[in-house]
Design a protein around this motif. Structure first.
Motif, PDB file in Angstrom:
ATOM      1  N   SER A  56       0.844  -1.193   0.000  1.00 16.43           N
ATOM      2  CA  SER A  56       0.000   0.000   0.000  1.00 16.43           C
ATOM      3  C   SER A  56       0.880   1.244   0.000  1.00 16.43           C
ATOM      4  N   ILE A  57       0.388   2.283  -0.646  1.00 21.83           N
ATOM      5  CA  ILE A  57       1.025   3.595  -0.639  1.00 21.83           C
ATOM      6  C   ILE A  57       0.211   4.472   0.303  1.00 21.83           C
ATOM      7  N   HIS A  58       0.842   4.946   1.363  1.00 20.81           N
ATOM      8  CA  HIS A  58       0.192   5.854   2.305  1.00 20.81           C
ATOM      9  C   HIS A  58       0.879   7.218   2.215  1.00 20.81           C
ATOM     10  N   TYR A  59       0.100   8.284   2.285  1.00 17.93           N
ATOM     11  CA  TYR A  59       0.703   9.616   2.354  1.00 17.93           C
ATOM     12  C   TYR A  59       0.234  10.310   3.627  1.00 17.93           C
ATOM     13  N   TRP A  60       1.028  11.273   4.088  1.00 18.33           N
ATOM     14  CA  TRP A  60       0.732  12.001   5.307  1.00 18.33           C
ATOM     15  C   TRP A  60      -0.184  13.174   4.986  1.00 18.33           C
ATOM     16  N   ASP A  61      -1.308  13.267   5.702  1.00 20.24           N
ATOM     17  CA  ASP A  61      -2.243  14.369   5.554  1.00 20.24           C
ATOM     18  C   ASP A  61      -1.983  15.363   6.687  1.00 20.24           C
ATOM     19  N   ASN A  62      -1.397  16.508   6.351  1.00 20.15           N
ATOM     20  CA  ASN A  62      -1.076  17.512   7.364  1.00 20.15           C
ATOM     21  C   ASN A  62      -2.316  18.057   8.058  1.00 20.15           C
ATOM     22  N   ALA A  63      -3.431  18.155   7.332  1.00 19.94           N
ATOM     23  CA  ALA A  63      -4.648  18.730   7.914  1.00 19.94           C
ATOM     24  C   ALA A  63      -5.192  17.871   9.052  1.00 19.94           C
ATOM     25  N   THR A  64      -5.083  16.549   8.923  1.00 20.01           N
ATOM     26  CA  THR A  64      -5.615  15.651   9.951  1.00 20.01           C
ATOM     27  C   THR A  64      -4.519  15.005  10.792  1.00 20.01           C
TER      28      THR A  64
END
Length: 190
Positions: free
Chosen positions: A106-114
């Protein structure tokens, strides 16, 4: 005669994904690469994953420790930039050693807003799992951090610690087609 032509963007198809490989450079080289696991010194360190050099086949640039199939999100390789980057394609160059094939991940990215990781894309490669270079293209995401996690090892060879000579990350080409006008010499038909 005067001819005009339209040069269109050519899409390359990888599996069932209809995304074109970007002409942009490999952005992994400008990231700091880390991984989960206590090993990571010398040639085994994650910095070899994105140094822009595809190591010789049979070399040992791997870094995950005790990574087995169905490892979940507790094992990962992470790329981090100082500013957000848009990415939509990973190329994995396997180390061609001990037949350690990654079946999927899986490719996960970091969501700065949450302040949380988002599972953006998951894939499984079909058998026979013997490709030494695997290109995974997916809808683009933008973040300053991305992880490869939830690795599924293929049920052949060694089923832990995937070996990679290099991992490249690229953007997806979203530019509109470029129109080009040019003059061509007359064609003589005999």
């Amino acid at each position: 005669f005067l001819f005009s032509a339209t040069v269109c963007t050519v899409a390359l198809f990888f599996g069932s994904n209809a995304y074109s490989q970007s002409p942009t450079p490999n952005i992994a080289t400008s990231a700091v690469c880390t991984h989960m696991g206590p090993s990571g010194v010398g040639v085994y360190g994650p910095d070899n994953y994105n140094d822009g050099f595809i190591a010789a086949p049979g070399s040992l640039p791997w870094g995950w420790t005790s990574l087995n199939s169905n490892s979940g999100t507790s094992r990962w390789i992470q790329f981090e930039w100082t500013t957000p980057q848009t990415f939509g394609e990973f190329t994995f160059y396997y180390a061609e050693l001990n037949n350690r094939y990654m079946r999927g991940a899986s490719i996960h990215y970091w969501d700065n807003a949450t302040s949380s990781w988002v599972n953006h894309y998951t894939w499984l490669n079909p058998a026979p799992y013997t490709n030494w270079i695997v290109v995974v293209a997916f809808p683009p995401a933008t973040s300053n951090r991305v992880r490869i996690t939830s690795v599924q090892m293929a049920p052949v060879g060694q089923t832990s610690n995937p070996n990679f000579r290099e991992i490249e990350i690229r953007n997806i080409c979203t530019d509109p087609p470029t129109k080009v006008a040019f003059s061509a010499p007359p064609i003589t038909v005999l």
